[in-house]
Design a protein around this motif. Structure first.
Motif, PDB file in Angstrom:
ATOM      1  N   UNK A   1     -42.754  47.730 -64.597  1.00 50.50           N
ATOM      2  CA  UNK A   1     -43.779  48.415 -63.825  1.00 50.50           C
ATOM      3  C   UNK A   1     -43.311  49.822 -63.443  1.00 50.50           C
ATOM      4  N   UNK A   2     -44.183  50.798 -63.670  1.00 47.91           N
ATOM      5  CA  UNK A   2     -43.884  52.175 -63.295  1.00 47.91           C
ATOM      6  C   UNK A   2     -43.274  53.010 -64.400  1.00 47.91           C
ATOM      7  N   UNK A   3     -42.789  52.375 -65.461  1.00 45.91           N
ATOM      8  CA  UNK A   3     -42.201  53.112 -66.581  1.00 45.91           C
ATOM      9  C   UNK A   3     -43.321  53.570 -67.525  1.00 45.91           C
ATOM     10  N   UNK A   4     -42.979  54.392 -68.495  1.00 50.46           N
ATOM     11  CA  UNK A   4     -43.974  54.948 -69.415  1.00 50.46           C
ATOM     12  C   UNK A   4     -44.803  53.868 -70.119  1.00 50.46           C
ATOM     13  N   UNK A   5     -44.198  52.809 -70.696  1.00 47.85           N
ATOM     14  CA  UNK A   5     -45.041  51.787 -71.333  1.00 47.85           C
ATOM     15  C   UNK A   5     -46.034  51.155 -70.359  1.00 47.85           C
ATOM     16  N   UNK A   6     -45.600  50.917 -69.145  1.00 51.12           N
ATOM     17  CA  UNK A   6     -46.498  50.328 -68.151  1.00 51.12           C
ATOM     18  C   UNK A   6     -47.609  51.291 -67.761  1.00 51.12           C
ATOM     19  N   UNK A   7     -47.294  52.571 -67.680  1.00 55.44           N
ATOM     20  CA  UNK A   7     -48.320  53.566 -67.368  1.00 55.44           C
ATOM     21  C   UNK A   7     -49.344  53.667 -68.493  1.00 55.44           C
ATOM     22  N   UNK A   8     -48.881  53.526 -69.719  1.00 57.41           N
ATOM     23  CA  UNK A   8     -49.796  53.507 -70.870  1.00 57.41           C
ATOM     24  C   UNK A   8     -50.664  52.253 -70.806  1.00 57.41           C
ATOM     25  N   UNK A   9     -50.048  51.111 -70.550  1.00 55.42           N
ATOM     26  CA  UNK A   9     -50.789  49.852 -70.455  1.00 55.42           C
ATOM     27  C   UNK A   9     -51.824  49.893 -69.333  1.00 55.42           C
ATOM     28  N   UNK A  10     -51.475  50.561 -68.229  1.00 55.96           N
ATOM     29  CA  UNK A  10     -52.388  50.642 -67.089  1.00 55.96           C
ATOM     30  C   UNK A  10     -53.701  51.312 -67.478  1.00 55.96           C
ATOM     31  N   UNK A  11     -53.664  52.208 -68.445  1.00 57.51           N
ATOM     32  CA  UNK A  11     -54.892  52.868 -68.907  1.00 57.51           C
ATOM     33  C   UNK A  11     -55.853  51.872 -69.550  1.00 57.51           C
ATOM     34  N   UNK A  12     -55.311  50.762 -70.046  1.00 57.60           N
ATOM     35  CA  UNK A  12     -56.155  49.757 -70.689  1.00 57.60           C
ATOM     36  C   UNK A  12     -56.801  48.812 -69.680  1.00 57.60           C
ATOM     37  N   UNK A  13     -56.319  48.836 -68.448  1.00 60.26           N
ATOM     38  CA  UNK A  13     -56.841  47.930 -67.424  1.00 60.26           C
ATOM     39  C   UNK A  13     -58.301  48.217 -67.084  1.00 60.26           C
ATOM     40  N   UNK A  14     -58.781  49.408 -67.418  1.00 56.58           N
ATOM     41  CA  UNK A  14     -60.177  49.745 -67.139  1.00 56.58           C
ATOM     42  C   UNK A  14     -61.115  49.306 -68.254  1.00 56.58           C
ATOM     43  N   UNK A  15     -60.554  48.866 -69.377  1.00 53.94           N
ATOM     44  CA  UNK A  15     -61.378  48.388 -70.491  1.00 53.94           C
ATOM     45  C   UNK A  15     -61.938  47.013 -70.111  1.00 53.94           C
ATOM     46  N   UNK A  16     -63.241  46.796 -70.320  1.00 56.07           N
ATOM     47  CA  UNK A  16     -63.820  45.493 -69.972  1.00 56.07           C
ATOM     48  C   UNK A  16     -63.114  44.334 -70.688  1.00 56.07           C
ATOM     49  N   UNK A  17     -62.917  43.259 -69.973  1.00 54.39           N
ATOM     50  CA  UNK A  17     -62.299  42.033 -70.496  1.00 54.39           C
ATOM     51  C   UNK A  17     -60.875  42.257 -70.995  1.00 54.39           C
ATOM     52  N   UNK A  18     -60.147  43.137 -70.321  1.00 52.97           N
ATOM     53  CA  UNK A  18     -58.729  43.352 -70.612  1.00 52.97           C
ATOM     54  C   UNK A  18     -57.969  43.226 -69.307  1.00 52.97           C
ATOM     55  N   UNK A  19     -56.888  42.444 -69.312  1.00 52.67           N
ATOM     56  CA  UNK A  19     -56.019  42.315 -68.142  1.00 52.67           C
ATOM     57  C   UNK A  19     -54.631  42.799 -68.542  1.00 52.67           C
ATOM     58  N   UNK A  20     -53.916  43.392 -67.587  1.00 55.71           N
ATOM     59  CA  UNK A  20     -52.590  43.951 -67.847  1.00 55.71           C
ATOM     60  C   UNK A  20     -51.595  43.332 -66.879  1.00 55.71           C
ATOM     61  N   UNK A  21     -50.473  42.852 -67.416  1.00 58.84           N
ATOM     62  CA  UNK A  21     -49.390  42.284 -66.611  1.00 58.84           C
ATOM     63  C   UNK A  21     -48.092  43.009 -66.932  1.00 58.84           C
ATOM     64  N   UNK A  22     -47.346  43.365 -65.899  1.00 59.14           N
ATOM     65  CA  UNK A  22     -46.029  43.984 -66.088  1.00 59.14           C
ATOM     66  C   UNK A  22     -44.948  42.928 -65.868  1.00 59.14           C
ATOM     67  N   UNK A  23     -43.759  43.197 -66.391  1.00 52.32           N
ATOM     68  CA  UNK A  23     -42.627  42.285 -66.224  1.00 52.32           C
ATOM     69  C   UNK A  23     -42.558  41.237 -67.315  1.00 52.32           C
ATOM     70  N   UNK A  24     -43.017  41.572 -68.510  1.00 53.87           N
ATOM     71  CA  UNK A  24     -43.045  40.584 -69.588  1.00 53.87           C
ATOM     72  C   UNK A  24     -41.649  40.026 -69.851  1.00 53.87           C
ATOM     73  N   UNK A  25     -41.613  38.721 -70.069  1.00 50.00           N
ATOM     74  CA  UNK A  25     -40.412  38.049 -70.550  1.00 50.00           C
ATOM     75  C   UNK A  25     -40.866  37.006 -71.565  1.00 50.00           C
ATOM     76  N   UNK A  26     -39.942  36.393 -72.254  1.00 52.41           N
ATOM     77  CA  UNK A  26     -40.324  35.450 -73.308  1.00 52.41           C
ATOM     78  C   UNK A  26     -41.092  34.247 -72.763  1.00 52.41           C
ATOM     79  N   UNK A  27     -40.703  33.643 -71.628  1.00 49.61           N
ATOM     80  CA  UNK A  27     -41.511  32.532 -71.113  1.00 49.61           C
ATOM     81  C   UNK A  27     -42.948  32.941 -70.796  1.00 49.61           C
ATOM     82  N   UNK A  28     -43.149  34.160 -70.286  1.00 53.47           N
ATOM     83  CA  UNK A  28     -44.512  34.641 -70.026  1.00 53.47           C
ATOM     84  C   UNK A  28     -45.302  34.714 -71.322  1.00 53.47           C
TER      85      UNK A  28
END
Length: 192
Positions: free
Chosen positions: A69-96
């Motif tokens: 969260x807060x890094x460049x990839x997360x900031x890029x991903x955050x731009x997709x959060x406004x797209x309908x039917x798209x959810x964004x989660x930070x902190x990805x790990x393999x179990x997630x």
């Protein structure tokens, strides 16, 4: 099924997708990876991310997983959060990610809950732990939760099975003989 897009610092996104391919014996459909390089132009990566979301999104939407969260990839991903039917989660790990792949057919909000649960439950202490601290009020250790009791029961059962040795094998080994492996060392399955 929801599409899944992983956006992370290079090479993490591709590595996580390859892990899923390893686990499932091939990469399931509609899982994308976007590695963000140190010299990437954020505007170009946002355009690539939007194109990937359009390619991956299904009838129940898409889930975007990003690393920190807060890094460049997360900031890029955050731009997709406004797209309908798209959810964004930070902190990805393999179990997630594994949990997200398993629950892709569920409604998007349920998928988000399952992925978050997979992420947090996938973080565990392995090995000896400190004894439980005594409750300051009464001096009693705190009562463990139901999951801890079940895990302890499983560990005890597994230890009983792993220490059960036939009498002939026990006689062949001397006291303290661990079969050539130091005590506490894990051996790969199928080896002795």
């Amino acid at each position: 099924m929801a599409g899944i897009l992983i956006i992370a610092h290079a090479p993490l996104a591709t590595a996580l997708r390859e892990c899923i391919a390893h686990i499932y014996g091939g990469c399931p459909a509609r899982i994308g990876a976007l590695d963000v390089l140190p010299d990437s132009d954020p505007a170009e990566v946002v355009a690539q991310a939007n194109a990937e979301i359009e390619r991956l999104r299904e009838e129940n939407g898409a889930l975007v997983l990003t690393d920190m969260f807060g890094a460049t990839p997360s900031n890029i991903a955050a731009r997709l959060a406004t797209v309908p039917e798209v959810r964004v989660l930070a902190g990805v790990n393999l179990p997630m990610l594994v949990r997200a792949v398993c629950y892709r057919a569920t409604p998007l909000d349920t998928l988000v809950e399952k992925a978050l649960a997979g992420a947090s439950k996938g973080v565990q202490t392995i090995g000896p732990t400190m004894p439980a601290a005594a409750d300051a009020a009464c001096g009693c250790p705190p009562a463990p939760c139901a999951e801890a009791v079940a895990a302890a029961t499983d560990r005890t059962a597994n230890q009983a099975v792993s220490t059960a040795v036939s009498p002939a094998t026990s006689a062949a080994r001397g006291p303290g003989d661990t079969g050539g492996v130091a005590a506490g060392v894990l051996r790969p399955a199928g080896t002795t």
